[in-house]
Write a protein that holds these residues in place. Structure first.
Motif, PDB file in Angstrom:
ATOM      1  N   GLU A 195       0.832  -1.202   0.000  1.00 23.03           N
ATOM      2  CA  GLU A 195       0.000   0.000   0.000  1.00 23.03           C
ATOM      3  C   GLU A 195       0.863   1.246   0.000  1.00 23.03           C
ATOM      4  O   GLU A 195       1.882   1.314   0.672  1.00 23.03           O
ATOM      5  N   VAL A 196       0.432   2.228  -0.797  1.00 26.69           N
ATOM      6  CA  VAL A 196       1.107   3.521  -0.863  1.00 26.69           C
ATOM      7  C   VAL A 196       0.125   4.577  -0.374  1.00 26.69           C
ATOM      8  O   VAL A 196      -0.924   4.794  -0.994  1.00 26.69           O
ATOM      9  N   ARG A 226      -0.111   7.653  -9.103  1.00 29.76           N
ATOM     10  CA  ARG A 226      -0.022   8.831  -8.251  1.00 29.76           C
ATOM     11  C   ARG A 226      -0.880   9.965  -8.792  1.00 29.76           C
ATOM     12  O   ARG A 226      -1.480  10.723  -8.024  1.00 29.76           O
ATOM     13  N   ALA A 229      -4.498   8.971  -7.865  1.00 29.94           N
ATOM     14  CA  ALA A 229      -4.694   9.068  -6.418  1.00 29.94           C
ATOM     15  C   ALA A 229      -4.707  10.516  -5.969  1.00 29.94           C
ATOM     16  O   ALA A 229      -5.490  10.908  -5.093  1.00 29.94           O
ATOM     17  N   PHE A 256      -3.025   2.258  -3.993  1.00 29.65           N
ATOM     18  CA  PHE A 256      -2.624   3.642  -3.766  1.00 29.65           C
ATOM     19  C   PHE A 256      -3.826   4.382  -3.189  1.00 29.65           C
ATOM     20  O   PHE A 256      -4.884   4.449  -3.820  1.00 29.65           O
TER      21      PHE A 256
END
Length: 367
Positions: A195-196, A226, A229, A256
């Motif tokens: 997980e980010v 990114r 997200a 993300f």
């Protein structure tokens, strides 16, 4: 609700499929692979979700029929391969979805379609209408006409833009890698990052470029994840072979987390999709005002104007050293703005007293 649960229960999903997931050098498109992906998509749609497919593979699908030995490097041959491959690719998706009585609509986009506000809205309306007519949109970059200057760069970025364009609740990126690793998993010793949630989770991550059949690679997937997200859309990155799990429980790959507030469509377009026509350079005080205080940009803070632009165009907003710090929709032509540089509102005629860039039309590029 955690990130995986939000993806598993999302009502509107964009699924991006990489070239390596549906094509091979020897045989071009692999119908069996597409069928497996469609089976997973159909199960998700029967569970109540709307779904849009962004499919790579047009150039890869044209390599074998044209007798090419490797992925072409020159633009003309790429476009020739795409013209053959696009026909085969959309037909393969249509045949596969046809097993479930579903109709497929092909949507070909160039970067220009997203960069220009009018085309941006038209693409949005087309995709929305396909969904209301219960057709499955299969989106691809229009490789047969896109030039180097007009390309998205890869379909990962295109998928992120499409996800925001249609207001999707989740983006699923499927390729030949089962998640994001802190190194090359083929060399051993690399650790899967499940997980980010922010930049700190990416410390030490080394992302590679594309494979032989595609143009993306982990670097582009990470960038696209990114991007989505950051706009408020949670993302799942995993292998196409795990599509059934990705589109059901979402308990695979790397997720993300989305930012808490979804960016408005207009601000997202300004920040990520629009072309810029010029730039305005600001003094330090104006940079602080627009970045930290979220103020509108006034002529008094501008030190110079670069380029030929008109009111309504998107321009870069730069610091004294030339660093881009924001983008925004400018209210004046460059020729008008040049005569306004450094002046306070009270020094200007009444018709020039509105902000150069209103705070609602100004999007920071740094935090």
């Amino acid at each position: 609700m955690n990130v995986r649960e939000s993806i598993a229960t999302a009502r509107s999903v964009v699924v991006k499929v990489g070239s390596s997931a549906v094509t091979t050098f020897e045989g071009g498109l692999e119908q069996s692979r597409i069928d497996e992906l469609v089976d997973a998509c159909e199960a998700r749609m029967r569970a109540g979700s709307d779904l849009v497919v962004v499919s790579s593979g047009a150039v890869g699908a044209g390599i074998a029929p044209l007798g090419l030995k490797k992925r072409p490097q020159d633009l003309a041959t790429k476009q020739a391969a795409a013209s053959v491959g696009q026909l085969a690719m959309v037909q393969a998706w249509a045949v596969s979805f046809g097993r479930y009585g579903r109709t497929v609509g092909q949507v070909l986009l160039t970067a220009d379609d997203i960069a220009r506000r009018a085309q941006h809205r038209n693409a949005q309306r087309t995709l929305d209408r396909l969904r209301t007519l219960h057709a499955v949109a299969v989106v691809n970059e229009n490789d047969t006409v896109a030039t180097t200057e007009l390309r998205f760069g890869d379909n990962d970025r295109l998928a992120a833009l499409v996800a925001h364009l249609i207001g999707a609740d989740a983006l699923v990126l499927l390729s030949d890698v089962d998640g994001l690793y802190d190194g090359d998993p083929r060399r051993g010793g690399a650790r899967l990052i499940p997980e980010v949630t922010g930049p700190d989770d990416l410390d030490g991550v080394i992302a590679g470029s594309g494979g032989a059949l595609g143009t993306g690679g982990m670097a582009s997937k990470l960038s696209a994840a990114r991007l989505a997200a950051d706009s408020g859309i949670p993302v799942l990155l995993t292998a196409a072979s795990r599509a059934a799990d990705a589109l059901s429980t979402a308990e695979v790959g790397t997720v993300f987390a989305a930012r808490p507030e979804r960016m408005s469509a207009r601000k997202f377009w300004v920040r990520h999709a629009a072309d810029t026509s010029g730039a305005v350079h600001l003094d330090d005080g104006a940079v602080t005002a627009v970045l930290t205080k979220r103020r509108s940009l006034l002529p008094a803070g501008i030190t110079s104007v670069v380029g030929r632009f008109f009111g309504g165009d998107v321009v870069d907003v730069c610091a004294v050293d030339g660093t881009r710090v924001a983008r925004g929709v400018v209210a004046y032509d460059a020729s008008e703005l040049t005569s306004m540089i450094g002046k306070s509102t009270g020094e200007l005629p009444s018709e020039f007293r509105r902000p150069v860039i209103h705070a609602d039309d100004l999007v920071p590029l740094v935090r």
